[in-house]
Design a protein around this motif. Structure first.
Motif, PDB file in Angstrom:
ATOM      1  N   ASP A  48      72.254  41.141  57.066  1.00 18.87           N
ATOM      2  CA  ASP A  48      72.340  40.423  58.343  1.00 18.87           C
ATOM      3  C   ASP A  48      71.686  41.282  59.426  1.00 18.87           C
ATOM      4  N   LEU A  49      70.385  41.085  59.595  1.00 15.39           N
ATOM      5  CA  LEU A  49      69.649  41.864  60.601  1.00 15.39           C
ATOM      6  C   LEU A  49      69.352  40.984  61.819  1.00 15.39           C
ATOM      7  N   SER A  50      70.259  40.032  62.092  1.00 21.78           N
ATOM      8  CA  SER A  50      70.004  39.069  63.165  1.00 21.78           C
ATOM      9  C   SER A  50      69.883  39.739  64.535  1.00 21.78           C
ATOM     10  N   ALA A  51      70.373  40.972  64.665  1.00 22.15           N
ATOM     11  CA  ALA A  51      70.239  41.684  65.948  1.00 22.15           C
ATOM     12  C   ALA A  51      68.816  42.204  66.148  1.00 22.15           C
ATOM     13  N   GLY A  56      62.368  39.194  43.170  1.00 26.98           N
ATOM     14  CA  GLY A  56      62.908  38.823  44.482  1.00 26.98           C
ATOM     15  C   GLY A  56      62.004  39.308  45.604  1.00 26.98           C
ATOM     16  N   LEU A  57      61.447  40.492  45.440  1.00 22.77           N
ATOM     17  CA  LEU A  57      60.525  41.029  46.448  1.00 22.77           C
ATOM     18  C   LEU A  57      59.304  40.117  46.572  1.00 22.77           C
ATOM     19  N   CYS A  58      58.746  39.753  45.408  1.00 23.27           N
ATOM     20  CA  CYS A  58      57.544  38.897  45.410  1.00 23.27           C
ATOM     21  C   CYS A  58      57.853  37.554  46.064  1.00 23.27           C
ATOM     22  N   ARG A  59      59.020  37.003  45.744  1.00 22.03           N
ATOM     23  CA  ARG A  59      59.370  35.691  46.304  1.00 22.03           C
ATOM     24  C   ARG A  59      59.570  35.738  47.809  1.00 22.03           C
ATOM     25  N   GLN A  60      59.860  36.928  48.351  1.00 21.79           N
ATOM     26  CA  GLN A  60      60.063  37.045  49.797  1.00 21.79           C
ATOM     27  C   GLN A  60      58.820  37.552  50.525  1.00 21.79           C
ATOM     28  N   GLY A  61      57.668  37.446  49.857  1.00 19.35           N
ATOM     29  CA  GLY A  61      56.409  37.728  50.554  1.00 19.35           C
ATOM     30  C   GLY A  61      55.917  39.158  50.462  1.00 19.35           C
ATOM     31  N   PHE A  62      56.366  39.893  49.447  1.00 21.12           N
ATOM     32  CA  PHE A  62      55.880  41.263  49.247  1.00 21.12           C
ATOM     33  C   PHE A  62      55.023  41.337  47.984  1.00 21.12           C
ATOM     34  N   VAL A  63      54.093  42.286  47.967  1.00 19.90           N
ATOM     35  CA  VAL A  63      53.448  42.648  46.701  1.00 19.90           C
ATOM     36  C   VAL A  63      53.902  44.058  46.365  1.00 19.90           C
ATOM     37  N   ILE A  64      54.093  44.293  45.079  1.00 22.90           N
ATOM     38  CA  ILE A  64      54.521  45.617  44.641  1.00 22.90           C
ATOM     39  C   ILE A  64      53.274  46.451  44.368  1.00 22.90           C
ATOM     40  N   GLU A  65      53.178  47.596  45.060  1.00 23.46           N
ATOM     41  CA  GLU A  65      51.992  48.455  44.898  1.00 23.46           C
ATOM     42  C   GLU A  65      52.247  49.609  43.938  1.00 23.46           C
ATOM     43  N   ASP A  66      53.501  49.979  43.785  1.00 26.27           N
ATOM     44  CA  ASP A  66      53.818  51.078  42.865  1.00 26.27           C
ATOM     45  C   ASP A  66      55.309  51.015  42.546  1.00 26.27           C
ATOM     46  N   LEU A  67      55.675  51.624  41.428  1.00 23.01           N
ATOM     47  CA  LEU A  67      57.085  51.634  41.007  1.00 23.01           C
ATOM     48  C   LEU A  67      57.321  52.908  40.197  1.00 23.01           C
ATOM     49  N   ARG A  68      58.319  53.670  40.585  1.00 19.64           N
ATOM     50  CA  ARG A  68      58.609  54.940  39.901  1.00 19.64           C
ATOM     51  C   ARG A  68      60.073  55.004  39.510  1.00 19.64           C
ATOM     52  N   GLU A  69      60.338  55.815  38.482  1.00 24.88           N
ATOM     53  CA  GLU A  69      61.721  56.066  38.067  1.00 24.88           C
ATOM     54  C   GLU A  69      62.030  57.533  38.329  1.00 24.88           C
ATOM     55  N   PRO A  70      62.703  57.860  39.435  1.00 26.73           N
ATOM     56  CA  PRO A  70      63.018  59.270  39.702  1.00 26.73           C
ATOM     57  C   PRO A  70      63.772  59.876  38.519  1.00 26.73           C
ATOM     58  N   VAL A  71      63.297  61.039  38.064  1.00 27.93           N
ATOM     59  CA  VAL A  71      63.851  61.636  36.831  1.00 27.93           C
ATOM     60  C   VAL A  71      65.124  62.426  37.147  1.00 27.93           C
ATOM     61  N   ARG A  72      66.173  62.118  36.416  1.00 24.98           N
ATOM     62  CA  ARG A  72      67.436  62.850  36.557  1.00 24.98           C
ATOM     63  C   ARG A  72      67.830  63.489  35.215  1.00 24.98           C
ATOM     64  N   VAL A  97      75.731  45.055  47.944  1.00 25.45           N
ATOM     65  CA  VAL A  97      75.775  43.646  48.383  1.00 25.45           C
ATOM     66  C   VAL A  97      75.535  42.733  47.172  1.00 25.45           C
ATOM     67  N   PRO A  98      76.144  41.528  47.183  1.00 24.14           N
ATOM     68  CA  PRO A  98      76.038  40.661  46.007  1.00 24.14           C
ATOM     69  C   PRO A  98      74.651  40.066  45.807  1.00 24.14           C
ATOM     70  N   ASP A  99      73.868  39.890  46.885  1.00 21.99           N
ATOM     71  CA  ASP A  99      72.608  39.153  46.762  1.00 21.99           C
ATOM     72  C   ASP A  99      71.456  40.004  47.309  1.00 21.99           C
ATOM     73  N   VAL A 100      70.693  40.610  46.411  1.00 24.62           N
ATOM     74  CA  VAL A 100      69.610  41.502  46.863  1.00 24.62           C
ATOM     75  C   VAL A 100      68.509  40.707  47.566  1.00 24.62           C
ATOM     76  N   GLU A 101      68.330  39.459  47.161  1.00 27.64           N
ATOM     77  CA  GLU A 101      67.260  38.670  47.774  1.00 27.64           C
ATOM     78  C   GLU A 101      67.556  38.354  49.243  1.00 27.64           C
ATOM     79  N   ALA A 102      68.847  38.291  49.590  1.00 20.91           N
ATOM     80  CA  ALA A 102      69.213  38.077  50.998  1.00 20.91           C
ATOM     81  C   ALA A 102      68.768  39.279  51.841  1.00 20.91           C
ATOM     82  N   VAL A 103      68.812  40.462  51.236  1.00 18.21           N
ATOM     83  CA  VAL A 103      68.342  41.677  51.941  1.00 18.21           C
ATOM     84  C   VAL A 103      66.823  41.589  52.106  1.00 18.21           C
ATOM     85  N   TYR A 104      66.137  41.269  51.015  1.00 17.19           N
ATOM     86  CA  TYR A 104      64.668  41.176  51.070  1.00 17.19           C
ATOM     87  C   TYR A 104      64.217  40.136  52.113  1.00 17.19           C
TER      88      TYR A 104
END
Ligand SMILES: C[S@@+](CC[C@H](N)C(=O)[O-])C[C@H]1O[C@@H](n2cnc3c(N)ncnc32)[C@H](O)[C@@H]1O
Length: 265
Positions: A106-109, A206-222, A127-134
């Motif tokens: 809720d970033l309505s402010a 969900g990111l793509c559906r909200q108007g983003f393109v993914i340029e890179d994706l990494r898995e931080p190593v633990r 949060v239950p719905d990640v797409e609502a954040v996106y």
């Protein structure tokens, strides 16, 4: 009780006991803020004068580093105690940081199309719905804006315990609905917090559906081969706990901008 008051209370408590997530930016880190924030080179060479939203980023680290690099920073968090650390550190260093206490979905402010960069550490699990954040991030970002986010992976959240052979057990269904039950394995879970599993199609699709393109994706190593059984770095050898996504907002579905109006660097 709904997840919001529970998570606010859990994070206020974590702030009070100064958990690992309340490590404020050090002087040394502030001398090389962009390098500290971004070892992968996803950020532009300078963020001077850029509008940056540090989303679910209370704790006095991200906001202070971006402000040290000359950005105009807004930091959003649900926990007033986490935000107090940003406020306190900004005052101590003579930096300007705008503080906003609200939920990430809720970033309505905040008005639309104002941010050049949104930076979100691991937090969508609360949060239950990640797409609502996106959807909200997409609304407040400028076309061409950069969205860096980190998330817990679904497989990591499915692990509940270790069996007698010390194998990590996937005890929860992938299609898990609602808050995650408590498991014995708490290595990548926060005490008292209500968490939700987001599937890959939600995290990335969900990111793509909200108007983003993914340029890179990494898995931080633990993973650490010398870590003892049960240690989070031992568990990290078997399942990647986090994913970090670099996305760019190319269009605003709600406003139907024509491709000609979109700036892509
Ligand atoms: C892992 S901490 C991130 C803070 C830290 N600065 C870091 O570097 O990792 C996750 C943050 O998410 C916040 N949070 C939890 N639920 C939230 C919500 N619904 N909306 C906004 N922030 C939330 C917590 O208060 C906490 O500050």
């Amino acid at each position: 009780m709904s997840h919001l008051p529970l998570n606010r209370a859990a994070w206020n408590r974590l702030a009070e006991i100064r958990s690992q997530f309340t490590k404020v930016a050090t002087d040394e880190e502030c001398r090389a803020p962009l390098k500290t924030l971004d070892s992968r080179g996803w950020l532009p060479a300078s963020v001077e004068g850029k509008q940056v939203l540090c989303l679910a980023s209370g704790g006095g680290w991200q906001s202070i580093l971006y402000a040290s690099a000359g950005a105009q920073v807004t930091v959003v968090d649900l926990s007033n105690k986490m935000l107090q650390l940003d406020e306190q550190e900004a005052r101590r260093r003579g930096l300007q940081v705008r503080i906003l206490e609200t939920s990430m979905d809720d970033l309505s402010a905040l008005r639309e199309s104002q941010f050049d960069i949104v930076h979100q550490p691991v937090s969508t699990c609360y949060v239950p719905d990640v797409e609502a954040v996106y959807r909200e991030v997409s609304r407040v970002m400028r076309p061409g804006g950069l969205y860096i986010s980190q998330h817990k992976t679904p497989t990591s959240l499915q692990i509940t315990n270790r069996d007698q052979q010390n194998t990590y057990v996937i005890g929860l269904e992938y299609y898990q609905q609602g808050p995650l039950p408590k498991g014995d394995d708490r290595s990548y879970r926060e005490e008292g917090a209500t968490e939700y599993l987001h599937r890959w199609e939600q995290l990335t699709g969900g990111l793509c559906r909200q108007g983003f393109v993914i340029e890179d994706l990494r898995e931080p190593v633990r993973a650490d081969p010398s870590a003892p059984v049960g240690h989070f770095r031992h568990r990290g050898r078997y399942v990647a706990p986090y994913v970090r996504i670099k996305a760019r907002r190319v269009e605003h579905p709600a406003h139907g901008e024509s491709p000609a109006a979109i700036w892509v660097p």
